[in-house]
Design a protein around this motif. Structure first.
Motif, mmCIF file in Angstrom:
data_model
loop_
_atom_site.group_PDB
_atom_site.id
_atom_site.type_symbol
_atom_site.label_atom_id
_atom_site.label_comp_id
_atom_site.label_asym_id
_atom_site.label_seq_id
_atom_site.Cartn_x
_atom_site.Cartn_y
_atom_site.Cartn_z
ATOM 1 N N GLY A 1 5.503 30.003 10.088
ATOM 2 C CA GLY A 1 4.708 30.776 11.050
ATOM 3 C C GLY A 1 4.527 32.217 10.605
ATOM 4 O O GLY A 1 3.426 32.778 10.699
ATOM 5 N N VAL A 2 5.604 32.847 10.112
ATOM 6 C CA VAL A 2 5.526 34.238 9.656
ATOM 7 C C VAL A 2 4.588 34.350 8.450
ATOM 8 O O VAL A 2 3.753 35.255 8.368
ATOM 9 N N VAL A 3 4.715 33.402 7.513
ATOM 10 C CA VAL A 3 3.851 33.420 6.327
ATOM 11 C C VAL A 3 2.388 33.219 6.735
ATOM 12 O O VAL A 3 1.487 33.898 6.231
ATOM 13 N N ALA A 4 2.145 32.308 7.677
ATOM 14 C CA ALA A 4 0.772 32.060 8.131
ATOM 15 C C ALA A 4 0.194 33.301 8.809
ATOM 16 O O ALA A 4 -0.964 33.665 8.581
ATOM 17 N N LEU A 5 0.997 33.972 9.633
ATOM 18 C CA LEU A 5 0.525 35.202 10.275
ATOM 19 C C LEU A 5 0.239 36.301 9.256
ATOM 20 O O LEU A 5 -0.743 37.036 9.377
ATOM 21 N N ALA A 6 1.122 36.410 8.246
ATOM 22 C CA ALA A 6 0.916 37.428 7.211
ATOM 23 C C ALA A 6 -0.370 37.152 6.437
ATOM 24 O O ALA A 6 -1.152 38.075 6.150
ATOM 25 N N LEU A 7 -0.603 35.890 6.086
ATOM 26 C CA LEU A 7 -1.834 35.545 5.369
ATOM 27 C C LEU A 7 -3.070 35.787 6.234
ATOM 28 O O LEU A 7 -4.078 36.307 5.754
ATOM 29 N N ALA A 8 -2.989 35.431 7.494
ATOM 30 C CA ALA A 8 -4.131 35.644 8.394
ATOM 31 C C ALA A 8 -4.398 37.141 8.571
ATOM 32 O O ALA A 8 -5.544 37.590 8.532
ATOM 33 N N GLY A 9 -3.343 37.913 8.753
ATOM 34 C CA GLY A 9 -3.505 39.368 8.894
ATOM 35 C C GLY A 9 -4.052 39.997 7.628
ATOM 36 O O GLY A 9 -4.931 40.855 7.667
ATOM 37 N N GLY A 10 -3.535 39.587 6.480
ATOM 38 C CA GLY A 10 -4.023 40.117 5.202
ATOM 39 C C GLY A 10 -5.471 39.738 4.962
ATOM 40 O O GLY A 10 -6.285 40.549 4.513
ATOM 41 N N GLY A 11 -5.824 38.503 5.282
ATOM 42 C CA GLY A 11 -7.214 38.061 5.115
ATOM 43 C C GLY A 11 -8.147 38.811 6.045
ATOM 44 O O GLY A 11 -9.237 39.223 5.652
ATOM 45 N N GLY A 12 -7.722 39.008 7.288
ATOM 46 C CA GLY A 12 -8.544 39.756 8.240
ATOM 47 C C GLY A 12 -8.714 41.204 7.819
ATOM 48 O O GLY A 12 -9.805 41.768 7.893
#
Length: 162
Positions: free
Chosen positions: A27-38
Motif C-alpha cells: 500500500g505504501v509503495v502504491a501510494l508513493a508511485l501514485a503520488g510521484g506519478g501525479g
C-alpha cells in the motif's frame, strides 16, 4: 499433542502478521508511485506551458525607437543652483511595424517628455526607486501620447544630472 497445537497456533499467528505487513508495504509503495506519478504529471504539464509561452516571445524580436536627446533644467527652490538633466531615451516596441507607426509621433513624444522632465526636482530622481518611477511615468505618458499605438517600456540610454 499439546506441543503440536502450540506450534501450529504460533505459526498461525505469524502468518497473518506477515501478510498484514506485506499489505501495508504494498500500500505504501502504491501510494508513493501514485503520488510521484501525479507530481510528475503536474510538473511536466506546467513545464510544457512555460515552454510554449516562451517560444512565441523568442520568435518575434523586439524593436527599439530612439528619441532625440533631451536636455532640460530641473525645477528648484528660488536661490538654489540651477540643475540640468540630460537624457537619451529609447522606446521598446513589440515588433518592427510599430516603429513605422510611432516615428511620426516623435515630436509629440519629445514635447511630452520635456514638459514632464522640467517639472521634476533632483530629489525626485534619487536612487533606484526614483529612476523606476521616472521610467514608469514616462512609459504611461508616451502610451497616452501615441494612443492607440503602444510601447512596452521607456529605456534610458543615458541620463545625467548636473
Amino acid at each position: 499433542m499439546a506441543d503440536t497445537d502450540n506450534t501450529e497456533s504460533g505459526a498461525g499467528d505469524e502468518t497473518p502478521k506477515k501478510s498484514k505487513l506485506k499489505l501495508i508495504i504494498i500500500g505504501v509503495v502504491a501510494l508513493a508511485l501514485a503520488g510521484g506519478g501525479g507530481g510528475y504529471f503536474f510538473l511536466a504539464k506546467g513545464k510544457k506551458k512555460e515552454e510554449h509561452a516562451e517560444t512565441p516571445a523568442a520568435a518575434k524580436p523586439l524593436s527599439f525607437v530612439e528619441v532625440p536627446e533631451i536636455m532640460v533644467n530641473l525645477a528648484g527652490q528660488p536661490g538654489e543652483r540651477v540643475q540640468y538633466l540630460k537624457a537619451k531615451l529609447v522606446l521598446e516596441v513589440k515588433d518592427a511595424p510599430q516603429v513605422a507607426l510611432i516615428t511620426p509621433s516623435m515630436p509629440r513624444i519629445t514635447d511630452m517628455a520635456q514638459v514632464y522632465l522640467r517639472e521634476l526636482r533632483s530629489s525626485d530622481l534619487n536612487g533606484s526607486i526614483g529612476m523606476f518611477r521616472l521610467k514608469e511615468e514616462l512609459t504611461r505618458r508616451v502610451n497616452a501620447a501615441i494612443a492607440p499605438n503602444h510601447v512596452n517600456a521607456v529605456l534610458f540610454k543615458e541620463i545625467l544630472i548636473q
